[in-house]
Design a protein around this motif. Sequence first.
Motif, PDB file in Angstrom:
ATOM      1  N   LEU A  34       4.041 -17.582   8.823  1.00 16.24           N
ATOM      2  CA  LEU A  34       4.735 -16.298   8.810  1.00 16.24           C
ATOM      3  C   LEU A  34       4.367 -15.444   7.604  1.00 16.24           C
ATOM      4  N   ARG A  35       3.894 -16.065   6.526  1.00 17.27           N
ATOM      5  CA  ARG A  35       3.464 -15.268   5.384  1.00 17.27           C
ATOM      6  C   ARG A  35       2.383 -14.280   5.810  1.00 17.27           C
ATOM      7  N   ALA A  36       1.534 -14.710   6.728  1.00 13.73           N
ATOM      8  CA  ALA A  36       0.481 -13.816   7.222  1.00 13.73           C
ATOM      9  C   ALA A  36       1.086 -12.600   7.924  1.00 13.73           C
ATOM     10  N   ASP A  37       2.070 -12.822   8.781  1.00 16.53           N
ATOM     11  CA  ASP A  37       2.718 -11.711   9.478  1.00 16.53           C
ATOM     12  C   ASP A  37       3.469 -10.807   8.513  1.00 16.53           C
ATOM     13  N   LEU A  38       4.107 -11.403   7.519  1.00 17.80           N
ATOM     14  CA  LEU A  38       4.842 -10.616   6.522  1.00 17.80           C
ATOM     15  C   LEU A  38       3.891  -9.754   5.698  1.00 17.80           C
ATOM     16  N   THR A 315      -4.073  -2.037  -5.675  1.00 19.32           N
ATOM     17  CA  THR A 315      -4.793  -3.206  -6.153  1.00 19.32           C
ATOM     18  C   THR A 315      -4.469  -4.369  -5.211  1.00 19.32           C
ATOM     19  N   HIS A 316      -5.288  -5.372  -5.195  1.00 21.91           N
ATOM     20  CA  HIS A 316      -5.165  -6.459  -4.231  1.00 21.91           C
ATOM     21  C   HIS A 316      -3.837  -7.210  -4.378  1.00 21.91           C
ATOM     22  N   GLY A 317      -3.135  -7.319  -3.264  1.00 21.06           N
ATOM     23  CA  GLY A 317      -1.843  -7.981  -3.237  1.00 21.06           C
ATOM     24  C   GLY A 317      -0.680  -7.016  -3.278  1.00 21.06           C
ATOM     25  N   GLU A 318      -0.937  -5.776  -3.628  1.00 18.60           N
ATOM     26  CA  GLU A 318       0.119  -4.779  -3.764  1.00 18.60           C
ATOM     27  C   GLU A 318       0.701  -4.378  -2.406  1.00 18.60           C
ATOM     28  N   ARG A 319      -0.171  -4.028  -1.463  1.00 18.05           N
ATOM     29  CA  ARG A 319       0.294  -3.660  -0.116  1.00 18.05           C
ATOM     30  C   ARG A 319       1.085  -4.814   0.508  1.00 18.05           C
ATOM     31  N   GLU A 320       0.531  -6.019   0.354  1.00 17.46           N
ATOM     32  CA  GLU A 320       1.145  -7.191   0.968  1.00 17.46           C
ATOM     33  C   GLU A 320       2.548  -7.448   0.413  1.00 17.46           C
ATOM     34  N   ALA A 321       2.688  -7.332  -0.914  1.00 21.03           N
ATOM     35  CA  ALA A 321       3.990  -7.553  -1.534  1.00 21.03           C
ATOM     36  C   ALA A 321       5.022  -6.549  -1.042  1.00 21.03           C
ATOM     37  N   GLU A 322       4.627  -5.291  -0.918  1.00 20.67           N
ATOM     38  CA  GLU A 322       5.546  -4.255  -0.464  1.00 20.67           C
ATOM     39  C   GLU A 322       5.913  -4.441   1.007  1.00 20.67           C
ATOM     40  N   LEU A 323       4.911  -4.807   1.815  1.00 24.61           N
ATOM     41  CA  LEU A 323       5.172  -5.003   3.239  1.00 24.61           C
ATOM     42  C   LEU A 323       6.084  -6.210   3.462  1.00 24.61           C
ATOM     43  N   ALA A 325       8.365  -7.323   1.454  1.00 22.86           N
ATOM     44  CA  ALA A 325       9.724  -6.941   1.064  1.00 22.86           C
ATOM     45  C   ALA A 325      10.432  -6.219   2.209  1.00 22.86           C
ATOM     46  N   GLN A 326       9.675  -5.477   3.009  1.00 20.95           N
ATOM     47  CA  GLN A 326      10.246  -4.749   4.136  1.00 20.95           C
ATOM     48  C   GLN A 326      10.532  -5.661   5.325  1.00 20.95           C
ATOM     49  N   ARG A 327       9.645  -6.633   5.542  1.00 24.53           N
ATOM     50  CA  ARG A 327       9.703  -7.428   6.762  1.00 24.53           C
ATOM     51  C   ARG A 327      10.484  -8.733   6.653  1.00 24.53           C
ATOM     52  N   VAL A 328      10.618  -9.267   5.443  1.00 24.51           N
ATOM     53  CA  VAL A 328      11.162 -10.614   5.304  1.00 24.51           C
ATOM     54  C   VAL A 328      12.567 -10.744   5.887  1.00 24.51           C
ATOM     55  N   ASN A 329      13.377  -9.718   5.787  1.00 25.40           N
ATOM     56  CA  ASN A 329      14.716  -9.738   6.379  1.00 25.40           C
ATOM     57  C   ASN A 329      14.829  -8.755   7.539  1.00 25.40           C
ATOM     58  N   GLY A 330      13.681  -8.392   8.081  1.00 22.76           N
ATOM     59  CA  GLY A 330      13.655  -7.418   9.165  1.00 22.76           C
ATOM     60  C   GLY A 330      12.911  -7.914  10.393  1.00 22.76           C
ATOM     61  N   LYS A 331      11.819  -7.220  10.718  1.00 25.21           N
ATOM     62  CA  LYS A 331      11.063  -7.541  11.926  1.00 25.21           C
ATOM     63  C   LYS A 331       9.575  -7.625  11.634  1.00 25.21           C
ATOM     64  N   ILE A 332       8.866  -8.368  12.487  1.00 21.36           N
ATOM     65  CA  ILE A 332       7.414  -8.447  12.392  1.00 21.36           C
ATOM     66  C   ILE A 332       6.815  -8.024  13.734  1.00 21.36           C
TER      67      ILE A 332
END
Length: 358
Positions: A34-38, A315-323, A325-332
């Motif tokens: 699921l980390r990939a989807d997040l 920078t690398h990892g920035e988009r992923e961290a923000e996304l 934060a949005q998806r972890v308690n939401g939807k994928i």
Amino acid sequence: MFINTGKARNFCETLFCAYGFSIEESRIITDVLLRADLYGIDSHGIHRLVRYHEEITSGQVNVKAKPQIVNETAISACLEANNAMGQLASVYAMNLAIEKAKTSGCGMVTVRSSNHYGIASYYTEMASAHDLIGVSMTNTEAICVPTFGSQAMTGTNAMALAMPAEPFVFSYDASTTVVPRGKLEVYRKNNQALPDNWAVDADGKPCNDAALVVENIIAKAGGGIAPLGGLGTLHGGHKGFGLSIIVDLFSAVISGGLTSNYVNRQPGSTGICHYFAAIDYGIFGDKKSIKDSMSKFLQEIRSSKKSEGFDRIYTHGEREAELMAQRVNGKIPVNEKTLEEMKKIAVQLNVEFDLPAE
């Protein structure tokens, strides 16, 4: 189309328990998946469930396997995975590398006879969470054609590196092909034509037919994906080709495992190999000063002049961290065909399917 993240997690954990994995093992596999989807890496998330189902039910993945240390020093180890689930062998390996780094400054662990391990950055970020630099590499079955070649000889062969920094960990994770196989499968499911310069057919000619390229890869009929940089040398394809060989060197050659051109060619075993490293960067100087320097450098990059029409540099990892934060308690997001595959697997394993799509 979207599904609830929490329900997806519960479903996957229940699914892996149904295969015979322990509750803790199922949680680990699911967390990597699921980390990939997040992170927005759809090609390596729940889309992969059908592949894992086939490998587990066919016996390629040994549900009861435990990794064994076959060679070890204060800073290194070589593991025999015994066809274990790639995520389980890899978490074990990176934890071992982290332990060695904390006591000796550096830890390096190779793994042979494993399986697909998900996204490479999951393991590097395990190290960065301990204030260490993390490195992760994996080979795969041959899917990448050499520059000027028409026969796949190396894999997607991902490499990743994570370095602690503020406010975002620098987390690089990329295949050494223009795209991973999973991306082709997504294009095939969506009946989309591949972009130019991504793949070749069995004769080595540029090909935009996702279904044909995937079918040729599965049948080992020739052709495959271009190295990072694309076909030929004009855009640096030869550099990506070289990087793919380097990944095979670190994951397969020094572990005594199978190089990409032999992976998935033995009955009952994929033979995939991995490499992990954890480095205590404090062996080079004051850790705070080094981390502050990295953070400053990354911020200067983000603050540098933008191209016309763009207002942000990531920078690398920035988009992923923000996304995340949005998806972890939401939807994928989920592809309709992937959802259908998940339903079929649930029926076969007698697992309740409660994932309404929106």
